[in-house]
Structure formats: C-alpha cells, structure tokens
Motif scaffolding. Structure first.
Motif, PDB file in Angstrom:
ATOM      1  N   PRO A  46      -9.734   1.535   5.365  1.00  0.00           N
ATOM      2  CA  PRO A  46     -10.768   0.806   6.117  1.00  0.00           C
ATOM      3  C   PRO A  46     -10.212   0.343   7.460  1.00  0.00           C
ATOM      4  O   PRO A  46      -8.997   0.275   7.660  1.00  0.00           O
ATOM      5  CB  PRO A  46     -11.086  -0.384   5.207  1.00  0.00           C
ATOM      6  N   ARG A  47     -11.111   0.010   8.380  1.00  0.00           N
ATOM      7  CA  ARG A  47     -10.668  -0.404   9.718  1.00  0.00           C
ATOM      8  C   ARG A  47      -9.801  -1.659   9.678  1.00  0.00           C
ATOM      9  O   ARG A  47      -8.940  -1.848  10.524  1.00  0.00           O
ATOM     10  CB  ARG A  47     -11.880  -0.643  10.630  1.00  0.00           C
ATOM     11  N   ASN A  48     -10.047  -2.515   8.707  1.00  0.00           N
ATOM     12  CA  ASN A  48      -9.308  -3.769   8.609  1.00  0.00           C
ATOM     13  C   ASN A  48      -8.168  -3.668   7.605  1.00  0.00           C
ATOM     14  O   ASN A  48      -7.784  -4.662   6.980  1.00  0.00           O
ATOM     15  CB  ASN A  48     -10.254  -4.902   8.208  1.00  0.00           C
ATOM     16  N   ALA A  49      -7.618  -2.471   7.442  1.00  0.00           N
ATOM     17  CA  ALA A  49      -6.643  -2.225   6.381  1.00  0.00           C
ATOM     18  C   ALA A  49      -5.454  -3.182   6.454  1.00  0.00           C
ATOM     19  O   ALA A  49      -5.002  -3.692   5.418  1.00  0.00           O
ATOM     20  CB  ALA A  49      -6.162  -0.781   6.438  1.00  0.00           C
ATOM     21  N   ARG A  50      -4.945  -3.447   7.638  1.00  0.00           N
ATOM     22  CA  ARG A  50      -3.746  -4.290   7.724  1.00  0.00           C
ATOM     23  C   ARG A  50      -4.038  -5.711   7.236  1.00  0.00           C
ATOM     24  O   ARG A  50      -3.247  -6.301   6.494  1.00  0.00           O
ATOM     25  CB  ARG A  50      -3.205  -4.297   9.152  1.00  0.00           C
ATOM     26  N   ALA A  51      -5.167  -6.265   7.645  1.00  0.00           N
ATOM     27  CA  ALA A  51      -5.530  -7.613   7.203  1.00  0.00           C
ATOM     28  C   ALA A  51      -5.826  -7.617   5.709  1.00  0.00           C
ATOM     29  O   ALA A  51      -5.437  -8.551   4.980  1.00  0.00           O
ATOM     30  CB  ALA A  51      -6.738  -8.117   7.988  1.00  0.00           C
ATOM     31  N   LEU A  52      -6.511  -6.587   5.222  1.00  0.00           N
ATOM     32  CA  LEU A  52      -6.832  -6.507   3.798  1.00  0.00           C
ATOM     33  C   LEU A  52      -5.566  -6.361   2.971  1.00  0.00           C
ATOM     34  O   LEU A  52      -5.407  -7.030   1.937  1.00  0.00           O
ATOM     35  CB  LEU A  52      -7.768  -5.323   3.541  1.00  0.00           C
ATOM     36  N   HIS A  53      -4.649  -5.520   3.412  1.00  0.00           N
ATOM     37  CA  HIS A  53      -3.403  -5.335   2.681  1.00  0.00           C
ATOM     38  C   HIS A  53      -2.611  -6.641   2.619  1.00  0.00           C
ATOM     39  O   HIS A  53      -2.013  -6.963   1.578  1.00  0.00           O
ATOM     40  CB  HIS A  53      -2.565  -4.248   3.342  1.00  0.00           C
ATOM     41  N   LEU A 112      -2.491 -12.269  -2.637  1.00  0.00           N
ATOM     42  CA  LEU A 112      -3.121 -12.523  -3.934  1.00  0.00           C
ATOM     43  C   LEU A 112      -2.111 -12.327  -5.063  1.00  0.00           C
ATOM     44  O   LEU A 112      -2.054 -13.137  -6.007  1.00  0.00           O
ATOM     45  CB  LEU A 112      -4.315 -11.587  -4.134  1.00  0.00           C
ATOM     46  N   LYS A 113      -1.319 -11.278  -4.955  1.00  0.00           N
ATOM     47  CA  LYS A 113      -0.308 -11.028  -5.987  1.00  0.00           C
ATOM     48  C   LYS A 113       0.729 -12.135  -6.003  1.00  0.00           C
ATOM     49  O   LYS A 113       1.171 -12.586  -7.083  1.00  0.00           O
ATOM     50  CB  LYS A 113       0.347  -9.665  -5.749  1.00  0.00           C
ATOM     51  N   GLU A 114       1.110 -12.623  -4.833  1.00  0.00           N
ATOM     52  CA  GLU A 114       2.093 -13.707  -4.750  1.00  0.00           C
ATOM     53  C   GLU A 114       1.560 -14.991  -5.365  1.00  0.00           C
ATOM     54  O   GLU A 114       2.335 -15.835  -5.826  1.00  0.00           O
ATOM     55  CB  GLU A 114       2.482 -13.936  -3.288  1.00  0.00           C
ATOM     56  N   PRO A 148      -4.791  -3.369  -6.863  1.00  0.00           N
ATOM     57  CA  PRO A 148      -3.770  -2.444  -6.383  1.00  0.00           C
ATOM     58  C   PRO A 148      -2.832  -3.120  -5.378  1.00  0.00           C
ATOM     59  O   PRO A 148      -3.247  -3.990  -4.619  1.00  0.00           O
ATOM     60  CB  PRO A 148      -4.587  -1.329  -5.708  1.00  0.00           C
ATOM     61  N   THR A 149      -1.592  -2.694  -5.385  1.00  0.00           N
ATOM     62  CA  THR A 149      -0.617  -3.192  -4.418  1.00  0.00           C
ATOM     63  C   THR A 149      -0.516  -2.205  -3.263  1.00  0.00           C
ATOM     64  O   THR A 149      -0.280  -1.013  -3.489  1.00  0.00           O
ATOM     65  CB  THR A 149       0.767  -3.357  -5.060  1.00  0.00           C
ATOM     66  N   PRO A 150      -0.716  -2.647  -2.021  1.00  0.00           N
ATOM     67  CA  PRO A 150      -0.606  -1.729  -0.886  1.00  0.00           C
ATOM     68  C   PRO A 150       0.826  -1.229  -0.722  1.00  0.00           C
ATOM     69  O   PRO A 150       1.783  -1.988  -0.870  1.00  0.00           O
ATOM     70  CB  PRO A 150      -1.016  -2.602   0.310  1.00  0.00           C
ATOM     71  N   VAL A 151       0.936   0.062  -0.428  1.00  0.00           N
ATOM     72  CA  VAL A 151       2.242   0.672  -0.205  1.00  0.00           C
ATOM     73  C   VAL A 151       2.430   1.028   1.267  1.00  0.00           C
ATOM     74  O   VAL A 151       3.535   0.959   1.800  1.00  0.00           O
ATOM     75  CB  VAL A 151       2.414   1.912  -1.097  1.00  0.00           C
ATOM     76  N   GLY A 152       1.341   1.379   1.945  1.00  0.00           N
ATOM     77  CA  GLY A 152       1.463   1.689   3.364  1.00  0.00           C
ATOM     78  C   GLY A 152       0.292   2.499   3.877  1.00  0.00           C
ATOM     79  O   GLY A 152      -0.627   2.849   3.127  1.00  0.00           O
ATOM     80  N   LEU A 153       0.328   2.779   5.179  1.00  0.00           N
ATOM     81  CA  LEU A 153      -0.691   3.576   5.856  1.00  0.00           C
ATOM     82  C   LEU A 153      -0.072   4.864   6.360  1.00  0.00           C
ATOM     83  O   LEU A 153       1.101   4.883   6.775  1.00  0.00           O
ATOM     84  CB  LEU A 153      -1.285   2.786   7.027  1.00  0.00           C
ATOM     85  N   ALA A 184      -0.175   8.382   8.938  1.00  0.00           N
ATOM     86  CA  ALA A 184      -0.501   8.657  10.339  1.00  0.00           C
ATOM     87  C   ALA A 184      -1.900   9.234  10.497  1.00  0.00           C
ATOM     88  O   ALA A 184      -2.501   9.143  11.574  1.00  0.00           O
ATOM     89  CB  ALA A 184       0.532   9.619  10.933  1.00  0.00           C
ATOM     90  N   ASP A 185      -2.447   9.821   9.427  1.00  0.00           N
ATOM     91  CA  ASP A 185      -3.771  10.447   9.515  1.00  0.00           C
ATOM     92  C   ASP A 185      -4.893   9.525   9.013  1.00  0.00           C
ATOM     93  O   ASP A 185      -5.971   9.991   8.655  1.00  0.00           O
ATOM     94  CB  ASP A 185      -3.801  11.779   8.765  1.00  0.00           C
ATOM     95  N   GLY A 186      -4.637   8.213   8.982  1.00  0.00           N
ATOM     96  CA  GLY A 186      -5.698   7.265   8.692  1.00  0.00           C
ATOM     97  C   GLY A 186      -6.008   7.059   7.222  1.00  0.00           C
ATOM     98  O   GLY A 186      -7.144   6.740   6.862  1.00  0.00           O
ATOM     99  N   ARG A 187      -5.034   7.221   6.356  1.00  0.00           N
ATOM    100  CA  ARG A 187      -5.236   6.985   4.940  1.00  0.00           C
ATOM    101  C   ARG A 187      -4.330   5.850   4.474  1.00  0.00           C
ATOM    102  O   ARG A 187      -3.340   5.528   5.131  1.00  0.00           O
ATOM    103  CB  ARG A 187      -4.958   8.261   4.138  1.00  0.00           C
ATOM    104  N   GLU A 188      -4.702   5.229   3.372  1.00  0.00           N
ATOM    105  CA  GLU A 188      -3.883   4.164   2.807  1.00  0.00           C
ATOM    106  C   GLU A 188      -3.314   4.610   1.481  1.00  0.00           C
ATOM    107  O   GLU A 188      -3.910   5.436   0.782  1.00  0.00           O
ATOM    108  CB  GLU A 188      -4.700   2.882   2.635  1.00  0.00           C
ATOM    109  N   ARG A 189      -2.177   4.051   1.146  1.00  0.00           N
ATOM    110  CA  ARG A 189      -1.550   4.320  -0.140  1.00  0.00           C
ATOM    111  C   ARG A 189      -1.480   3.003  -0.906  1.00  0.00           C
ATOM    112  O   ARG A 189      -1.031   1.994  -0.374  1.00  0.00           O
ATOM    113  CB  ARG A 189      -0.152   4.907   0.047  1.00  0.00           C
ATOM    114  N   LEU A 190      -1.937   3.061  -2.163  1.00  0.00           N
ATOM    115  CA  LEU A 190      -1.943   1.901  -3.035  1.00  0.00           C
ATOM    116  C   LEU A 190      -1.435   2.311  -4.409  1.00  0.00           C
ATOM    117  O   LEU A 190      -1.493   3.488  -4.764  1.00  0.00           O
ATOM    118  CB  LEU A 190      -3.361   1.337  -3.176  1.00  0.00           C
ATOM    119  N   THR A 191      -0.943   1.344  -5.169  1.00  0.00           N
ATOM    120  CA  THR A 191      -0.502   1.667  -6.520  1.00  0.00           C
ATOM    121  C   THR A 191      -1.699   2.029  -7.390  1.00  0.00           C
ATOM    122  O   THR A 191      -2.781   1.461  -7.260  1.00  0.00           O
ATOM    123  CB  THR A 191       0.233   0.483  -7.156  1.00  0.00           C
ATOM    124  N   PHE A 192      -1.509   2.982  -8.274  1.00  0.00           N
ATOM    125  CA  PHE A 192      -2.541   3.391  -9.218  1.00  0.00           C
ATOM    126  C   PHE A 192      -2.543   2.434 -10.400  1.00  0.00           C
ATOM    127  O   PHE A 192      -1.481   2.069 -10.929  1.00  0.00           O
ATOM    128  CB  PHE A 192      -2.276   4.818  -9.709  1.00  0.00           C
TER     129      PHE A 192
END
Length: 266
Positions: A30-37, A43-45, A52-57, A59-67
């Motif tokens: 999403p456009r607000n990925a950094r703020a959402l992550h 929340l986890k803290e 899901p725990t964010p892992v990173g973004l 270069a092609d505009g996708r996010e990685r999260l834990t399954f």
C-alpha cells in the motif's frame, strides 16, 4: 535454493497478486506501507502477536510479511467459521488489537486510506476490513488478522461495527444467503460479538447506529469505484443484486434497529 512461489486465494483488489514463498508472503505494498509497517511492529512490541510481521519492501513495489499458518474461510463461508464460538473469538481478537493499538502512536502525516475509515476519526489503529477472508483460524478460534491495507486511525467502536457487518452478518436475509449459512440469528450473534469483545453498555447502545453509518460508508465506496469503471466492483455489484440490494439493506437495518439494541442491552 529459493522457495517455490504459491498463489494465495481470496481478496478483491489484490486477487491473483498475493503469493507465499516459504515463510513469507509477497503482495502489492500500500502507499502508506512504511507507516503501516511501523504500526505493525509497534503492535507486536505491545503484545499483539496476531498480525503479520513486516520484513521489508522490494524495489518493484511489493511488501514482504511473515506468513501466518492456519485456516481462512472464503465465500461461501463454511459452518465452522460461523459458529458462536468462532464469532466470540473474533470479538476477543479485535479487543486485543485495540488494547495494543491504544499504546501505539499512529503517524498523522501518513496517507491512511479513507475508503473504509471512520469518518469521525480517532487515534487507535482500526483494521476496518475484518471479514472472514482476513481472519486466520486455528482449532476453530480466531488466531490472527491479515491484510491491513485498509487500516486507519479511528474509533474502536467503528471497527466493531465494520466487523459485525461481515460476521453477524448485518445483512438482510436475502443478501446474507449469498455467502453465509442459512438460519443465522442476527440479533443473537451481534450480542455474541459484543460479549466476546467485552463491549461496555454505553457503546452497545450506540453500536446499531454505527453499523448503519458503516453501511453507508461501504455503499459510498462501491458507488465511487463503479463510477470510476472499476471492473471488480462493477461485476460484484451486478452479481449481488445491484443498488436494489443496498436499498433493501438500508431499510432492513432501520426496521430492526430496536431489535438489535434490545439484544445488546437485555
């Protein structure tokens, strides 16, 4: 060796674009990925480990999260997802989200999506789309929430109302029959959701009205997407009875408001 990519079913906007690769999920960011992550990490803290725990973004505009392993109900929703115990556990899980979220600072500068956000605003991160497709179950109980794309700050009561729309469901019987098992007792189930959440009496009295407000926001979203020619929403509107369905739903909610209020308070 790179894990094999597996397409994950479900969703509307991201249908066909979400994949699992081993222990990770890759999906359009999403456009607000950094703020959402940042919020998901916070929340986890603060003790909410059911997202899901964010892992990173990428270069092609996708996010990685834990399954998150478990069972997700897709329409038509199976009976196991619509039991009273399942519903109560959804309420309990939502309460955990809001309790942790009360301690998380939401970045006011971020472009939080307004599609399903609380029009009255708020300071607690609300998921806004807790439909069966976005809840992971284990052993018949709600264990985690996924797909926070529509999350935005708002009132916890707003999030409960949006959740009720999907899970009670707060739909007239003809509309509910399209995806839900027959015979669900809407007033009783609204009470079960509120009990599972631990909703205070004052907010119980307000809930039916907020459900009506949330329904109008959902209708406005559909109207905007249809006006823009979005093929997903055009097809969904046609398949689900057109605008007559929304008119019927509005009337049904108004006609049953006192019944819902009585079920919540008595």
């Amino acid at each position: 060796m790179t894990a094999e990519k597996q397409a994950l079913a479900g969703g509307m906007a991201n249908a066909g674009a979400v994949f699992r690769r081993g222990a990770l999920v890759e999906r359009p960011a999403p456009r607000n990925a950094r703020a959402l992550h940042a919020c998901l990490v916070a929340l986890k803290e603060h003790g909410f480990d059911a997202a899901p725990t964010p892992v990173g973004l990428t270069a092609d505009g996708r996010e990685r999260l834990t399954f998150i392993p478990g069972d997700v109900a897709l329409p038509p929703y199976p009976h196991w997802a619509m039991t009273n115990a399942a519903l109560a556990s959804v309420g309990s899980l939502l309460r955990r989200l809001h309790e942790a979220g009360a301690a998380v600072a939401v970045d006011p500068r971020a472009e939080w999506p307004r599609d399903l956000a609380d029009p009255e605003g708020g300071t607690v991160l609300c998921h806004n789309d807790v439909c069966p497709d976005n809840v992971v179950f284990r052993d018949g109980r709600a264990a985690a929430l996924i797909d926070f794309d529509l999350a935005a700050p708002g009132r916890p009561l707003w999030d409960i109302a949006m959740t009720a729309r999907y899970w009670v469901p707060m739909l007239d019987p003809a509309s509910a029959a399209a995806a839900h098992p027959p015979g669900l007792d809407a007033p009783a189930r609204l009470r079960i959701l509120a009990d599972g959440y631990g909703l205070p009496r004052k907010e119980r009295a307000e809930l039916p009205g907020v459900v009506g407000q949330a329904t109008e926001v959902c209708r406005a979203l559909v109207a905007r997407r249809v006006a823009d020619g979005d093929p997903v929403y055009l097809r969904a509107l046609a398949e689900r009875g057109g605008w007559e369905r929304w008119d019927r739903l509005r009337t049904w909610l108004a006609d049953h408001r006192e019944t819902f209020t009585a079920a919540l308070l008595n």
